[in-house]
Structures are given as C-alpha cells and as structure tokens.
Design a protein around this motif. Structure first.
Motif, PDB file in Angstrom:
ATOM      1  N   ALA A  43       0.828  -1.208   0.000  1.00 43.79           N
ATOM      2  CA  ALA A  43       0.000   0.000   0.000  1.00 43.79           C
ATOM      3  C   ALA A  43       0.864   1.262   0.000  1.00 43.79           C
ATOM      4  N   GLN A  44       1.961   1.260   0.774  1.00 48.64           N
ATOM      5  CA  GLN A  44       2.840   2.429   0.825  1.00 48.64           C
ATOM      6  C   GLN A  44       3.525   2.656  -0.524  1.00 48.64           C
ATOM      7  N   LEU A  45       3.989   1.590  -1.164  1.00 45.15           N
ATOM      8  CA  LEU A  45       4.631   1.739  -2.471  1.00 45.15           C
ATOM      9  C   LEU A  45       3.630   2.217  -3.516  1.00 45.15           C
ATOM     10  N   ASN A  46       2.399   1.707  -3.463  1.00 45.17           N
ATOM     11  CA  ASN A  46       1.366   2.193  -4.391  1.00 45.17           C
ATOM     12  C   ASN A  46       1.072   3.667  -4.143  1.00 45.17           C
ATOM     13  N   TYR A  47       1.068   4.048  -2.869  1.00 48.05           N
ATOM     14  CA  TYR A  47       0.841   5.455  -2.527  1.00 48.05           C
ATOM     15  C   TYR A  47       1.942   6.345  -3.113  1.00 48.05           C
TER      16      TYR A  47
END
Length: 797
Positions: free
Chosen positions: A443-447
């Motif tokens: 989720a953090q990398l997608n963000y």
C-alpha cells in the motif's frame, strides 16, 4: 555406538516417509529463505571491510541545524594533513555530475559513473593499477584509469598491458580534448569507491568561486586516535581557516560543525543520506530468522504429534537397558539428519538454479553462496535448528517411566498438547504478521507511485550533458527551436533535476532581520511549465525577454514551505537577501516531492541566474513531450544534436524522468519483493504444520469420534468438535499478532515523511486468509474422520 545410533535413526526416518517428507519440505523452505537473506546481508555489510585500515577511515562532513552535508571545501584536506599529525592521509573525491563522460577509442564509450580523486584518497581506499604501479615514474602527476571491461572496448588487445599510457579523445572530437589512460583499475572487494572511470590527480580549483562544498573529504587516522578530540581539533581549524572565506559565507553550513562519519557507516547509513538500506538489512535478517523459527516450530510440533506412536518403542528401549541419555541422543540424531539433509538440499538447489538473488536484489548469488562466511552461518543455523526442534521433545519423551509408557500413560499428556498448541499459535501469529506487513508495504509503495508529487515526471525526457556542448545563447536558441516542434510541449534546464543526483545545497538567506536556510535551485524560465508545478501566487512564467530587459534584477520564486518559514501569506514583492544579492519574490509554487517520500520537502528558492554559484551548471535538458509523441520528440532532439559540430560521433544520452524518480524507491521495492517471498514461505510452513496437526488429532481422537457417532452425533457436530481446538488457537494467534503488526508497521512507516495511514483492511485480510487456510488444511482430515464407519474403529474394543 555412533554408527548404530545413526542406523536406527535412519531406519526410523525411512519407516515414516510421509513424516520425513513434510519435515524436509518445511525445513528446506526455512533454510532457503535463510541462505538467500544472508547472502544479501553479507554483501551489504561487506563494503570496504577488505581494506586493512577499515576501522581508521572517516568521512568529514558538516552539520548545521540538524542537517548534514558531506561536501566540504577542497582546501580542507591539505589543511588537515599539514596541521594534524594524527591524520595519516587526507584525500578528496568529486563525482562527475554533468551527464555521461564520452571516451573515443576503438569504440565510443559513454561513461555513466566517473569520479575524480586525489592521490591521498587513492591510498586511503587502496586504489591500484592492475597493469603495474599507480605512478610509474616520479614525474607522473596523473594516474587516470578505467575498469577492464571499458579498456577492452577502447583499446586494441595488444595495448591492454599499458606499457605506455594511451591518449584518446574525450568529450568532443571537434574540440580536440584528450584524456590519458594509465591502466586499468585493479579489482578489489566491494567499496564505496566504485567507478568505471577514475581521474586520479590533484584538484587545482581549491577556491572555486561560490562553490565551496564541492569535494568529499576522507581521512585515515593513526590506530588508537581519540576521534572525539580529533573532531574538535578539525572543527577549530575549519572555523578559523575555512568558514570565514567570502565564498562560503552565504551557505547555511558556513557556521556548521564538523562531524566524522566512520567508513563502516557510509554504505548503509551515512549521515548525509537516509538509513533505508540499513533498516531493510535488519528487517531481512529478522525475517529470515523468523522463517527458520517457524520451520523449527513446525518440526518440533510434528515430533510431538508422532510421539504417541513411539510409546512402546521407547518403553522397550528402557526395559532393555537404554539410558535416558541414549534415548535423547537417538531422538536428537534423527532431527539432525533431517535438518542437515534439508540444509544440503537447499544449498545445492540454490547453487544449481543460479541467480535467484539477482532477481530479488539485483546481485549475483553464486558469488557469495560458496563463501566460508555463508557456510559458517548455515552450519550455525543447522545446529540451532536441531537444538530448538529436538531438545524439548527429546527431554519430555525420555523422562517417563517404562510402566507408564507401556500403559499409554503419555497419551493423556500428549492430548493436552500445551507445547504443540503454543508452537502452532506461534506459526499462525507469524503468518498473520507477515501477510499484514506485505499488505502495508504494498500500500505504501502504491501510494508513492500514485500520490500527488507536486510535479509531473511523466512524459519528461532528460537529455544528460547537453548543456556542456552549447554556450548560454545557443542553449537558449536550441530550447526555442525544440519548442516549435509539434511533439514537444516545453523544454527547461536546472542545476538540480528531480530524482537525480544530490539534493540542492542549502544557503543562508535573510528577511526582516531573520536568517533562514533554504535549498537553492537554479532554473530557466520554462522550468515550472515543463514539470507542471502548480502556481499558487504571482507570475512563475517569466520570459527570457523580461530577464534580458531587467538584467539588473534578481527574481526568485519560493515554494509553500519557504513561505511558511518566512511567515508570509502573500510573499509577492518581498525582498530576501542571500548569495550576495537581493532577490525579489515574484511567484509562489506548490511544494514538490522531487527527492522522494522519505524526505520532507525543503523550503526552496528558485532563481533564474547563477547567483548562488556559477559552477553549478544546468547541463541536463528536460523535454516535456506531448502525449503519445515521445519517440518523435527524441528523434527531434537527436536531429538538433547531430547538427552541432561539437557533438560529432557522440551518442545522445537520455533517460525518462519517471523511471529515474522511481529508482529512489528501489530499496523499498527490494523489501517488498523479499517480504512477499517470506510471506509465501511462512504461509506454506503454517499450512504444513496445520495439516500435520490435523492428521495427528484425527488419529488421536478417532475412537472418541466413533463413540460420539454411535451415540447419535451428526457429521457436522463431529466436524465442529474436531476443529474447535484449532479455532481457539486461531483467536489467540490473532490477539498476539495484531498489536505486534500494528506497532511494527507504524515504526516502518515513520521512516517516511509522507505515508499512508494504517487501515483496518490491512489486518482483516490476513485474518480472513489464515481462517481459510485453517479450513482448507484441517477440513480434509476432519471430514474423513467424521465419515469413518465406527465399526472400523471400535471392533477391537
């Protein structure tokens, strides 16, 4: 005796082929994760350790207001060597940051990474010439070298021994500039000094105008030197001799303090960068140990699950005179044979399959897997796994009296299964923890990929080093011609390009009797349009014509953070002094995360002239292409490039800004890949543990279920009765895993200045996944027992 014990252990393992197979699979997965992880860890922690003076080498930097820089005045190194006897060598390094460095030999080679070091730095980092002495005579002042694979492209085979220096054209054939190559760089261990081209010469521009923090300074001290005292003495010299110089008064580091950063820290956690690589190394190490613990727990659980079938065997051994130690020895030997076999299988598989580590971490596994360090680590892992898996079952099973064993007295203890339940709960908790971590990292990398960055790197092509081959007027004319092409939306250049190189330097500025430190970026008028940085106030699209008309004015644009720092809601027209000029603020732009999500956006001032350093060149040409017309835009720039006589036979070097920007998160992507793999391993190991425990529970409670069925219990009720203990453990595992997962993920996210907020689904999805895993793993055995004919189980009662 040892031979006999081995035979007995081997026969026992062969007799229980299913049990042996499941254990070897689980342990092999654990050892595979362990080996792969420690190859990465060994590599990342080995930089420069081969250097005999590793513990005596430091980098000198400056600290001011909590910020750090590793760029110091080129005059600092010789000053230290002259005044401080504790310093053996003081050397300097500067990285070539003006695009690729072309060399014209048998082939034209664009050097992507080049650096200049002086002779002292060469001694500090043990730089040697593979074809002879570094300096072959006393009159030689330069010792420029290339790596062997570069030399093979530049020179004929008979010239590769460098009996005499080889002079070749460089930068431009038309300009007649030549570079003399003295040999090839001798291959050493991994080092922070790793370049395809090394200029080894003494810097001549010791007092380059307005650019004092150009060189990185390294020192080698005498063994036993008091580093704290040495740091204070260096700081005193710096404040007395370097800081007062006119050329650095405008820098925010002019009043800073000296710090010494050990060589051991420079690769993974330098003060000037972030410690992402260091944190990832620790995380991967911990994950690999957890995977091995999961495999060990699974193994111990299976041993205890099989114990009921060995009661008579153990009782007879005791009756026939076997001591408790003999029984322990046999049980431990069985475990050791399995762990050793699994380790060998894992080791051989990785050695044969090749570059798995390259897929994970962009490195070659084969270069490390056969090292003594790896073999020693694996041997320790085998020993610890054997102890963790075998010692408790061996002690418990050898402690009971023969009479109780023959009567089946151990069965009641095994049915309680406290130890087995604890191990199974640990496996469930770890599986939930791994899946939660995987989801949060994803989720953090997608963000970071999708969130508003404050600028648009898409459709922007960086043509590196173009500005080196044009003067200011012809460079501006080139940009105008390119913007007339229908495939190009805008062009620009700047001293610092988003996603590339170092962050812009910090300078001191004053406003209303207040001194502030701002990052400074030199730009041209189309910078904000090219990167699509939104304007908040004022005019950010100043034309070249206006700059020419107002040649005495110094216009500047600031970002939101700078305006907030100054306490200005409407900064238009405000005067701010710095770099020995008075800037007039004419625009306010949105903050842009130009250097990733880990670092907070710095208060930044943009100016259109070379007020803060004439040597900070705008060599990279940024071209914003229109949608779907990238290839045509590149061909247009190539056509203009080929018209320039100075670029004859020189390839055009370019990259895409969005790809370069993504490279800033390369380490986090490596962590994601590793975490995904470890999560898969943890789930597989948990599934193996659940399946084996379900099979054991089904066998142990077979008669009980048959009696319940005779008394009228339905298949559904029997199914619930068999599965109830597992779901109790599942709930306990949730209670243990959730707070740990929340705490660890919060700590990891705190490394980012901009990050997601933890959401409920990051924990609900893992719970649901493990619930399904438990159902799938145990349902087959439960349904099988529930449907068994009671007569088959009770006929002998």
């Amino acid at each position: 005796m040892a031979k006999n014990d081995f035979k007995l252990a081997w026969r026992k393992l062969l007799k229980n082929k299913g049990f042996t197979f499941l254990n070897i699979v689980g342990l092999t997965l654990g050892f595979t994760g362990f080996i792969l992880s420690y190859q990465y860890i060994n590599r990342e922690t080995s930089y420069d350790k081969w250097n005999p003076h590793f513990k005596d080498i430091y980098q000198i930097g400056l600290e001011a207001e909590g910020a750090f820089t590793d760029e110091t005045s080129p005059a600092l190194a010789p000053l230290l060597k002259q005044n401080l006897p504790d310093i053996v060598y003081a050397g300097r390094k500067i990285v070539y940051n003006y695009g690729s460095y072309p060399l014209f030999g048998e082939k034209t080679v664009l050097i992507k990474n080049a650096a200049l070091i002086d002779s002292s730095a060469a001694r500090i980092f043990q730089i040697e010439n593979a074809t002879g002495p570094l300096y072959k005579n006393k009159d030689q002042t330069d010792a420029t070298m290339v790596k062997s694979h570069i030399a093979e492209q530049l020179f004929k085979k008979e010239d590769l021994n460098f009996d005499s220096p080889q002079s070749i054209p460089t930068q431009s054939l038309a300009l007649g500039v030549r570079e003399t190559i003295y040999g090839t760089i001798k291959k050493q261990g991994l080092s922070i000094i790793d370049y395809d081209l090394l200029f080894i010469r003494e810097p001549q521009d010791l007092f380059a105008d307005n650019n004092p923090f150009l060189y990185q300074t390294y020192i080698q001290v005498r063994p036993g030197t008091d580093i704290t005292k040495l740091t204070n003495r260096i700081n005193a010299l710096y404040q007395k001799e370097i800081a007062p110089k006119d050329k650095i008064r405008s820098s925010s580091y002019a009043k800073g303090k000296i710090y010494l950063d050990p060589l051991a820290n420079l690769h993974l956690r330098p003060k000037t960068g972030n410690n992402t690589a260091y944190i990832i190394t620790w995380i991967i190490g911990i994950l690999s140990v957890l995977i091995l613990l999961l495999a060990s727990a699974n193994f111990a659980n299976m041993i205890m699950a099989q114990a009921d079938q060995r009661l008579k065997e153990l009782a007879l051994k005791k009756i026939l005179g076997s001591s408790r130690w003999a029984i322990v020895r046999q049980l431990v030997l069985e475990v050791f044979i399995l762990t050793f076999s699994a380790a060998i299988l894992s080791f051989v598989t990785l050695a044969l399959t090749g570059n798995i580590l390259q897929k994970w971490f962009n490195d070659d596994l084969k270069g490390y897997i056969l090292s003594s360090e790896t073999i020693a680590q694996l041997a320790i892992a085998v020993l610890l796994t054997t102890i963790l898996s075998a010692i408790y079952p061996a002690i418990v099973l050898s402690s009971f009296k023969s009479v109780n064993l023959l009567k089946g007295g151990l069965s009641s203890i095994l049915k309680k299964g406290t130890f087995r339940n604890a191990l199974l709960t640990f496996q469930i908790s770890m599986a939930i923890l791994f899946i939660s971590g995987m989801l949060v990292i994803r989720a953090q990398l997608n963000y970071m990929q999708q969130a508003d960055k404050g600028f648009e790197p898409a459709q922007v092509v960086n043509f590196k080093g173009v500005g080196m081959y044009y003067n200011k007027d012809t460079y501006d004319q080139l940009k105008r011609r390119l913007e007339n092409d229908p495939s190009i939306a805008a062009t620009a250049s700047a001293t610092n390009i988003p996603g590339e190189g170092e962050q812009p330097p910090k300078m001191d500025f004053s406003y209303a009797q207040k001194t502030v430190s701002f990052a400074h970026v030199g730009i041209d008028p189309k910078y904000f349009k090219t990167l699509n940085i939104p304007s908040i106030q004022g005019n950010i699209n100043i034309s070249i014509d206006q700059l020419l008309r107002d040649s005495l004015a110094n216009y500047a644009i600031i970002n939101e953070s700078a305006a907030k720092n100054l306490g200005l809601e409407n900064p238009m027209g405000a005067k701010i002094k710095g770099c020995d000029v008075n800037f007039e603020i004419v625009g306010l732009v949105k903050d842009s995360k130009a250097y990733g999500f880990e670092n907070a956006v710095q208060p930044t001032i943009y100016s259109f002239k070379s007020e803060c350093g004439s040597m900070r060149l705008q060599t990279t040409l940024m071209v914003k292409t229109k949608p779907g017309m990238v290839d045509r835009a590149i061909q247009t720039v190539k056509a203009e490039w080929e018209k320039n006589p100075s670029t004859k036979d020189l390839p055009l070097d370019y990259s895409f800004m969005d790809e370069q920007y993504a490279l800033q998160h390369k380490k986090q992507q490596e962590l994601q890949t590793a975490f995904n793999s470890f999560t898969s391993l943890s789930v597989i190991i948990a599934a193996l543990g659940l399946f084996s425990m379900a099979a054991y529970q089904a066998a142990l409670r077979k008669k009980e279920m048959s009696i319940r069925k005779v008394l009228g219990a339905s298949v559904q009720l029997l199914f619930v009765q068999l599965n109830k203990p597992f779901f109790k453990l599942f709930l306990i595992g949730i209670g243990i895993a959730l707070p740990i997962a929340y705490f660890l993920m919060n700590r990891w996210l705190s490394n980012f200045a901009y990050h997601i907020q933890l959401s409920w689904w990051s924990f609900l999805i893992p719970i649901f996944c493990i619930f399904i895993l438990i159902l799938v793993s145990i349902s087959f055995q439960s349904i099988k027992v529930a449907k068994t004919n009671p007569i088959d189980s009770l006929r002998d009662e």
